[in-house]
Design a protein around this motif. Sequence first.
Motif, PDB file in Angstrom:
ATOM      1  N   PRO A   1       0.822  -1.226   0.000  1.00 23.50           N
ATOM      2  CA  PRO A   1       0.000   0.000   0.000  1.00 23.50           C
ATOM      3  C   PRO A   1       0.846   1.262   0.000  1.00 23.50           C
ATOM      4  N   ASP A   2       1.963   1.212   0.763  1.00 28.54           N
ATOM      5  CA  ASP A   2       2.835   2.378   0.775  1.00 28.54           C
ATOM      6  C   ASP A   2       3.410   2.632  -0.606  1.00 28.54           C
ATOM      7  N   ARG A   3       3.806   1.552  -1.280  1.00 34.60           N
ATOM      8  CA  ARG A   3       4.379   1.700  -2.619  1.00 34.60           C
ATOM      9  C   ARG A   3       3.342   2.243  -3.589  1.00 34.60           C
ATOM     10  N   ASP A   4       2.109   1.716  -3.508  1.00 30.26           N
ATOM     11  CA  ASP A   4       1.054   2.213  -4.391  1.00 30.26           C
ATOM     12  C   ASP A   4       0.766   3.685  -4.117  1.00 30.26           C
ATOM     13  N   ALA A   5       0.748   4.037  -2.835  1.00 28.88           N
ATOM     14  CA  ALA A   5       0.513   5.444  -2.494  1.00 28.88           C
ATOM     15  C   ALA A   5       1.636   6.321  -3.024  1.00 28.88           C
ATOM     16  N   ALA A   6       2.859   5.818  -2.929  1.00 31.35           N
ATOM     17  CA  ALA A   6       4.001   6.581  -3.444  1.00 31.35           C
ATOM     18  C   ALA A   6       3.902   6.741  -4.953  1.00 31.35           C
ATOM     19  N   GLU A   7       3.472   5.655  -5.652  1.00 27.94           N
ATOM     20  CA  GLU A   7       3.322   5.735  -7.101  1.00 27.94           C
ATOM     21  C   GLU A   7       2.246   6.754  -7.473  1.00 27.94           C
ATOM     22  N   ARG A   8       1.133   6.725  -6.721  1.00 29.08           N
ATOM     23  CA  ARG A   8       0.077   7.703  -7.012  1.00 29.08           C
ATOM     24  C   ARG A   8       0.569   9.122  -6.765  1.00 29.08           C
ATOM     25  N   ALA A   9       1.357   9.273  -5.704  1.00 27.20           N
ATOM     26  CA  ALA A   9       1.895  10.605  -5.399  1.00 27.20           C
ATOM     27  C   ALA A   9       2.815  11.079  -6.514  1.00 27.20           C
ATOM     28  N   VAL A  10       3.632  10.150  -7.044  1.00 22.04           N
ATOM     29  CA  VAL A  10       4.522  10.502  -8.158  1.00 22.04           C
ATOM     30  C   VAL A  10       3.704  10.926  -9.367  1.00 22.04           C
ATOM     31  N   ASP A  11       2.658  10.142  -9.678  1.00 26.05           N
ATOM     32  CA  ASP A  11       1.822  10.474 -10.835  1.00 26.05           C
ATOM     33  C   ASP A  11       1.135  11.821 -10.659  1.00 26.05           C
ATOM     34  N   GLU A  12       0.620  12.044  -9.425  1.00 26.66           N
ATOM     35  CA  GLU A  12      -0.084  13.308  -9.178  1.00 26.66           C
ATOM     36  C   GLU A  12       0.867  14.501  -9.260  1.00 26.66           C
ATOM     37  N   THR A  13       2.051  14.355  -8.661  1.00 28.17           N
ATOM     38  CA  THR A  13       2.999  15.473  -8.701  1.00 28.17           C
ATOM     39  C   THR A  13       3.544  15.672 -10.107  1.00 28.17           C
ATOM     40  N   SER A  14       3.702  14.554 -10.846  1.00 27.73           N
ATOM     41  CA  SER A  14       4.150  14.681 -12.237  1.00 27.73           C
ATOM     42  C   SER A  14       3.113  15.431 -13.058  1.00 27.73           C
ATOM     43  N   ALA A  15       1.835  15.097 -12.832  1.00 28.16           N
ATOM     44  CA  ALA A  15       0.768  15.802 -13.545  1.00 28.16           C
ATOM     45  C   ALA A  15       0.767  17.286 -13.184  1.00 28.16           C
ATOM     46  N   GLN A  16       0.997  17.562 -11.892  1.00 23.38           N
ATOM     47  CA  GLN A  16       1.053  18.962 -11.467  1.00 23.38           C
ATOM     48  C   GLN A  16       2.230  19.681 -12.120  1.00 23.38           C
ATOM     49  N   VAL A  17       3.379  18.992 -12.183  1.00 25.29           N
ATOM     50  CA  VAL A  17       4.544  19.580 -12.850  1.00 25.29           C
ATOM     51  C   VAL A  17       4.227  19.880 -14.303  1.00 25.29           C
ATOM     52  N   ASP A  18       3.542  18.924 -14.974  1.00 25.39           N
ATOM     53  CA  ASP A  18       3.174  19.141 -16.369  1.00 25.39           C
ATOM     54  C   ASP A  18       2.286  20.372 -16.524  1.00 25.39           C
ATOM     55  N   ARG A  19       1.293  20.478 -15.616  1.00 28.05           N
ATOM     56  CA  ARG A  19       0.399  21.635 -15.701  1.00 28.05           C
ATOM     57  C   ARG A  19       1.162  22.938 -15.469  1.00 28.05           C
ATOM     58  N   LEU A  20       2.046  22.925 -14.482  1.00 27.95           N
ATOM     59  CA  LEU A  20       2.823  24.131 -14.189  1.00 27.95           C
ATOM     60  C   LEU A  20       3.796  24.444 -15.315  1.00 27.95           C
ATOM     61  N   GLU A  21       4.367  23.390 -15.928  1.00 26.15           N
ATOM     62  CA  GLU A  21       5.254  23.626 -17.068  1.00 26.15           C
ATOM     63  C   GLU A  21       4.484  24.263 -18.208  1.00 26.15           C
ATOM     64  N   ALA A  22       3.256  23.766 -18.433  1.00 22.66           N
ATOM     65  CA  ALA A  22       2.440  24.346 -19.502  1.00 22.66           C
ATOM     66  C   ALA A  22       2.127  25.808 -19.197  1.00 22.66           C
ATOM     67  N   ARG A  23       1.793  26.098 -17.914  1.00 22.68           N
ATOM     68  CA  ARG A  23       1.533  27.494 -17.537  1.00 22.68           C
ATOM     69  C   ARG A  23       2.794  28.341 -17.671  1.00 22.68           C
ATOM     70  N   ARG A  24       3.939  27.750 -17.254  1.00 25.11           N
ATOM     71  CA  ARG A  24       5.199  28.479 -17.385  1.00 25.11           C
ATOM     72  C   ARG A  24       5.506  28.775 -18.845  1.00 25.11           C
ATOM     73  N   ASP A  25       5.303  27.758 -19.705  1.00 27.19           N
ATOM     74  CA  ASP A  25       5.576  27.957 -21.122  1.00 27.19           C
ATOM     75  C   ASP A  25       4.661  29.029 -21.700  1.00 27.19           C
ATOM     76  N   ASP A  26       3.381  28.984 -21.288  1.00 24.43           N
ATOM     77  CA  ASP A  26       2.440  29.992 -21.772  1.00 24.43           C
ATOM     78  C   ASP A  26       2.845  31.384 -21.291  1.00 24.43           C
ATOM     79  N   ALA A  27       3.203  31.472 -19.989  1.00 23.44           N
ATOM     80  CA  ALA A  27       3.632  32.760 -19.453  1.00 23.44           C
ATOM     81  C   ALA A  27       4.902  33.246 -20.134  1.00 23.44           C
ATOM     82  N   SER A  28       5.819  32.302 -20.411  1.00 24.50           N
ATOM     83  CA  SER A  28       7.061  32.670 -21.083  1.00 24.50           C
ATOM     84  C   SER A  28       6.782  33.198 -22.484  1.00 24.50           C
ATOM     85  N   ASP A  29       5.859  32.519 -23.196  1.00 22.72           N
ATOM     86  CA  ASP A  29       5.505  32.979 -24.538  1.00 22.72           C
ATOM     87  C   ASP A  29       4.843  34.350 -24.497  1.00 22.72           C
TER      88      ASP A  29
END
Length: 315
Positions: free
Chosen positions: A209-237
């Motif tokens: 369960p800890d490993r699954d929770a860690a995997e979900r946390a990685v996926d969620e934070t990765s998705a957040q990073v993607d969203r922030l990268e997209a916002r950063r790219d948009d702001a940069s443009d």
Amino acid sequence: MTAPPEPPDLDAMVDALYTQPLDGFVAARDAAARQVADGGDRLGAERIKRLPKPSVAAWVINHVARERPDDVAALTTVGDELRAATQDRDRGRIKALDHLRRERTEALVGAVRDAGEVGGRPVSAAVLDRLTETLTAAVMDADAGAAVRAGRLSRGLQHAGFGIVDELGEEADLVTLRPDAAEADTTEADTTKETGGTAKGSATGPAEPDRDAAERAVDETSAQVDRLEARRDDASDRLRTADAAVEHAEGEAARLDEELARLTAERDAAHRAIDEARAEADEARADLTAVEDDLDDAEDRAAQARRRRRAARGR
């Protein structure tokens, strides 16, 4: 007797994962991990499950490496030659190769910039910067070059002088699925210890369960990073566009200031010309008045002279 099914080719499965649309990576990865686990390779399944979702920049870089393998290979070959020239202390060769490195890097980045997209995904200026950094790292470090050519990056790379780091400034983590024998034994033992079972059984121990929770946390934070990268790219443009607009407006204002200064000088010169012309007109008007007065006097004297002449003739 039916022959057992062939075990899945992990390298081929991973290659397929890194060609997926970015938004579908996590679902495809989890499906691949289940398929490998169903085939009995629990260690391989766990390794696939741990594969991080690529950042937007890494996804673009991976596609460039797969779509233009010859260009990427030609660029990393420059790195091999640079290292040889550095070892030989051949300064002339080093200078020429560094020029070639810049030339080939710019050619690759310029092609992507001109296309404006990779794999149907628009490419921002920030991603182009990450592509430039990663290609530079691929030249400067042989391992980075191999990783870029493999097309399995989860983050862009940077050459930081002391080594290679990812785009977040952390130690670069390259994809490895099959460890050597010693690492495999250690990993199997660690996995057995963590799960409280055997390496061949299902992972049902308390660590799962800890490993699954860690995997979900990685996926969620990765998705957040993607969203922030997209916002950063948009702001940069938007910032680039705004900066360009400011620069254009400042240039136009400077041009108008120069035009205004020129027109002001011309206006002042015209006013001076008007004043001078008015002075000339006043002088001419005064001369005209004086001449007209003299003319009137002369005409009066002429009339008197004519009268005297007629009187003299009549006597």
